[in-house]
Design a protein around this motif. Structure first.
Motif, PDB file in Angstrom:
ATOM      1  N   ARG A  89      40.359 106.031  63.210  1.00 25.15           N
ATOM      2  CA  ARG A  89      41.027 104.891  62.588  1.00 25.15           C
ATOM      3  C   ARG A  89      40.536 104.530  61.187  1.00 25.15           C
ATOM      4  NH1 ARG A  89      40.614 104.323  67.971  1.00 25.15           N
ATOM      5  NH2 ARG A  89      42.293 103.314  69.120  1.00 25.15           N
ATOM      6  N   TYR A  90      39.386 104.976  60.762  1.00 24.48           N
ATOM      7  CA  TYR A  90      38.716 104.401  59.597  1.00 24.48           C
ATOM      8  C   TYR A  90      39.442 104.586  58.264  1.00 24.48           C
ATOM      9  CZ  TYR A  90      36.757 108.876  57.987  1.00 24.48           C
ATOM     10  OH  TYR A  90      36.596 110.135  57.508  1.00 24.48           O
ATOM     11  N   GLU A  91      40.398 105.513  58.168  1.00 22.04           N
ATOM     12  CA  GLU A  91      41.092 105.713  56.893  1.00 22.04           C
ATOM     13  C   GLU A  91      42.039 104.556  56.565  1.00 22.04           C
ATOM     14  OE1 GLU A  91      42.819 109.554  56.344  1.00 22.04           O
ATOM     15  OE2 GLU A  91      40.971 110.579  56.902  1.00 22.04           O
ATOM     16  N   GLU A  92      42.458 103.817  57.572  1.00 23.04           N
ATOM     17  CA  GLU A  92      43.300 102.621  57.410  1.00 23.04           C
ATOM     18  C   GLU A  92      42.499 101.412  57.888  1.00 23.04           C
ATOM     19  OE1 GLU A  92      46.418 102.748  56.118  1.00 23.04           O
ATOM     20  OE2 GLU A  92      46.240 104.922  55.910  1.00 23.04           O
ATOM     21  N   ALA A  93      42.915 100.230  57.487  1.00 24.35           N
ATOM     22  CA  ALA A  93      42.267  99.017  57.986  1.00 24.35           C
ATOM     23  C   ALA A  93      42.470  98.939  59.500  1.00 24.35           C
ATOM     24  CB  ALA A  93      42.854  97.785  57.305  1.00 24.35           C
ATOM     25  N   PHE A  94      41.432  98.513  60.211  1.00 25.07           N
ATOM     26  CA  PHE A  94      41.543  98.420  61.672  1.00 25.07           C
ATOM     27  C   PHE A  94      40.639  97.324  62.215  1.00 25.07           C
ATOM     28  CE2 PHE A  94      37.874 101.159  61.126  1.00 25.07           C
ATOM     29  CZ  PHE A  94      37.017 100.794  62.155  1.00 25.07           C
ATOM     30  N   TYR A 110      37.999  98.381  56.753  1.00 20.68           N
ATOM     31  CA  TYR A 110      38.834  97.964  55.627  1.00 20.68           C
ATOM     32  C   TYR A 110      39.582  99.116  54.962  1.00 20.68           C
ATOM     33  CZ  TYR A 110      37.130  93.228  55.976  1.00 20.68           C
ATOM     34  OH  TYR A 110      36.864  91.963  56.426  1.00 20.68           O
ATOM     35  N   GLY A 111      39.570 100.298  55.575  1.00 23.92           N
ATOM     36  CA  GLY A 111      40.346 101.408  55.043  1.00 23.92           C
ATOM     37  C   GLY A 111      39.758 101.987  53.772  1.00 23.92           C
ATOM     38  N   LYS A 112      40.546 102.829  53.131  1.00 23.45           N
ATOM     39  CA  LYS A 112      40.111 103.578  51.950  1.00 23.45           C
ATOM     40  C   LYS A 112      39.880 102.657  50.751  1.00 23.45           C
ATOM     41  CE  LYS A 112      41.601 107.303  48.900  1.00 23.45           C
ATOM     42  NZ  LYS A 112      42.654 108.284  48.617  1.00 23.45           N
ATOM     43  N   TYR A 153      34.993 104.263  52.971  1.00 23.16           N
ATOM     44  CA  TYR A 153      35.760 103.709  54.088  1.00 23.16           C
ATOM     45  C   TYR A 153      34.869 102.687  54.792  1.00 23.16           C
ATOM     46  CZ  TYR A 153      38.584 107.837  53.191  1.00 23.16           C
ATOM     47  OH  TYR A 153      39.359 108.797  52.591  1.00 23.16           O
ATOM     48  N   TYR A 155      33.311  99.967  57.058  1.00 26.03           N
ATOM     49  CA  TYR A 155      33.564  99.329  58.344  1.00 26.03           C
ATOM     50  C   TYR A 155      32.251  98.747  58.849  1.00 26.03           C
ATOM     51  CZ  TYR A 155      31.573 103.442  60.724  1.00 26.03           C
ATOM     52  OH  TYR A 155      30.745 104.439  61.158  1.00 26.03           O
TER      53      TYR A 155
END
Length: 172
Positions: A89-94, A110-112, A153, A155
């Motif tokens: 999931r880490y490439e997009e906000a999650f 918080y994504g890229k 990325y 998080y």
């Protein structure tokens, strides 16, 4: 133009003048200006009083019951079962949670980000009447801080004691 003197000795212009109506340059009456000023003062006072009494919106968690103790985990302390879920999931906000028998893990990504130097801050983490509220912020590089054009990325994983029952999560 005819001038007359009222009972109080004030000069008035013209036959249509009413008692106590004094005009100032620009054509508006002093009474009208005082009323407008009084209205403006009342509006300001009401605005200030209501602004001071507005409570913070916490996205449904309800009133705070207690702050939750938590630990921010480094990557090497994240459970083996959780790491692949984050990596998916880490490439997009999650936002997600993971529970084992002992702990609840709260994950926020918080994504890229195109530069380095980002920090995640935990603003609030508490048990409310209706569930748990998690409030975090992503802070950019500080002014004057050297930025490296390197993709990040960011998080964060918070670990807290697990609850006996399922508790709704509210994200802010």
């Amino acid at each position: 133009m005819m001038m007359s003197v009222t009972e109080k000795g004030m000069a008035e212009e013209g036959p249509d003048k009413k008692r106590g109506d004094c005009r100032v340059p620009g054509g508006s009456s002093l009474k009208g200006r005082y009323r407008l000023l009084l209205l403006a003062v009342c509006v300001c006072a009401i605005t200030l009083l209501t602004a001071c009494s507005v409570s913070e919106v916490n996205s449904g968690a309800g009133e705070k019951v207690e702050d939750l103790d938590y630990t921010i985990l480094d990557e090497d302390r994240i459970p083996e079962e959780l790491l692949p879920l984050i990596e998916e999931r880490y490439e997009e906000a999650f936002q997600m949670t993971y529970t084992d028998n002992e702990y609840l893990y709260v994950c926020i990504g918080y994504g890229k980000q195109d530069n380095s130097g980002y920090t995640i801050v935990v603003n609030d983490f508490f048990l409310g009447e209706n569930g748990v509220l998690v409030d975090t912020s992503l802070l950019g590089p500080a002014a004057g801080e050297e930025r490296i054009n390197e993709t990040q990325y960011p998080y964060i994983v918070l670990r807290t004691e697990a609850f006996e029952e399922e508790v709704p999560m509210y994200w802010k």
